[in-house]
Write an enzyme that holds these catalytic residues in place. Structure first.
Site, PDB file in Angstrom:
ATOM      1  N   GLN A   1       0.805  -1.222   0.000  1.00 31.28           N
ATOM      2  CA  GLN A   1       0.000   0.000   0.000  1.00 31.28           C
ATOM      3  C   GLN A   1       0.842   1.278   0.000  1.00 31.28           C
ATOM      4  O   GLN A   1       0.292   2.374  -0.102  1.00 31.28           O
ATOM      5  CB  GLN A   1      -0.943   0.008   1.214  1.00 31.28           C
ATOM      6  N   ASN A   2       2.173   1.147   0.131  1.00 26.99           N
ATOM      7  CA  ASN A   2       3.013   2.343   0.059  1.00 26.99           C
ATOM      8  C   ASN A   2       3.034   2.813  -1.391  1.00 26.99           C
ATOM      9  O   ASN A   2       3.197   2.021  -2.311  1.00 26.99           O
ATOM     10  CB  ASN A   2       4.429   2.070   0.565  1.00 26.99           C
ATOM     11  N   ARG A   3       2.886   4.108  -1.573  1.00 23.93           N
ATOM     12  CA  ARG A   3       2.737   4.652  -2.926  1.00 23.93           C
ATOM     13  C   ARG A   3       4.031   5.183  -3.527  1.00 23.93           C
ATOM     14  O   ARG A   3       4.029   5.782  -4.595  1.00 23.93           O
ATOM     15  CB  ARG A   3       1.661   5.733  -2.886  1.00 23.93           C
ATOM     16  N   PHE A   4       5.155   4.932  -2.881  1.00 22.98           N
ATOM     17  CA  PHE A   4       6.430   5.488  -3.355  1.00 22.98           C
ATOM     18  C   PHE A   4       6.705   5.152  -4.814  1.00 22.98           C
ATOM     19  O   PHE A   4       6.992   6.041  -5.621  1.00 22.98           O
ATOM     20  CB  PHE A   4       7.591   4.997  -2.475  1.00 22.98           C
TER      21      PHE A   4
ATOM     22  N   THR B   1       4.745   8.983   1.398  1.00 29.83           N
ATOM     23  CA  THR B   1       4.018   8.060   0.521  1.00 29.83           C
ATOM     24  C   THR B   1       3.444   6.890   1.308  1.00 29.83           C
ATOM     25  O   THR B   1       2.824   6.007   0.736  1.00 29.83           O
ATOM     26  CB  THR B   1       4.930   7.523  -0.596  1.00 29.83           C
TER      27      THR B   1
END
Length: 170
Positions: A43-46, A142
């Site tokens: 789920q991290n958007r980096f 993020t």
């Protein structure tokens, strides 16, 4: 209640002599440590944010992620070498030992430093800036914990800053 663990950073920084921009996180999350690389929480958007900013496909494998960073002259590391932390919560971090980012600055031509989130930015400003004298721009995190920022808003903010960081270079 989550118990504190002493965590030592185990990932090497990603950079080469052509790197111009350095992005610093705080410390790899539990999921990132399990995945064996930066920003490994699904789920991290980096990686989605960076791919949007750089107009390229979202990398999947660790090798693809490294290639995307280096192709775009971006270095990646964290400000924390080791600390005590409860789960993945930056707000729980204590007993910090900082990473020595000067090794990257000595080998690469870094002209802009960005922090992924407030914690990385504040630790850099307080402890690392006095040694490097290079300012940092803290960008919105993020992390999935930063739900106030949509993927689109993150990409817009990160894109504005990072494109400026290229200083006219492609």
């Amino acid at each position: 209640m989550t118990e504190y663990q002493h965590i030592c950073h185990t990932f090497s920084p990603v950079y080469d002599e052509h790197s111009k921009i350095l992005i610093l996180g705080s410390l790899p999350s539990v999921k990132s440590r399990e995945a064996g690389f930066y920003y490994g929480h699904p789920q991290n958007r980096f990686w989605k944010v960076l791919a949007a900013v750089l107009s390229c496909p979202v990398p999947v494998s660790i090798q693809e992620k490294k290639e995307m960073l280096l192709e775009h002259r971006i270095a990646l590391w964290d400000v924390i070498e080791s600390c005590d932390i409860a789960g993945s919560s930056d707000s729980s971090i204590k007993n910090v030992v900082l990473a020595d980012i000067r090794m990257i600055l000595q080998k690469a031509d870094i002209d802009r430093i960005y922090a992924n989130g407030k914690k990385a930015g504040s630790l850099y400003r307080k402890y690392i800036f006095p040694k490097t004298k290079m300012p940092v721009t803290a960008l919105p995190s993020t992390s999935p914990a930063n739900a106030a920022w949509s993927l689109e808003k993150l990409a817009e903010m990160w894109g504005k800053e990072i494109r400026e960081g290229y200083r006219g270079e492609p």
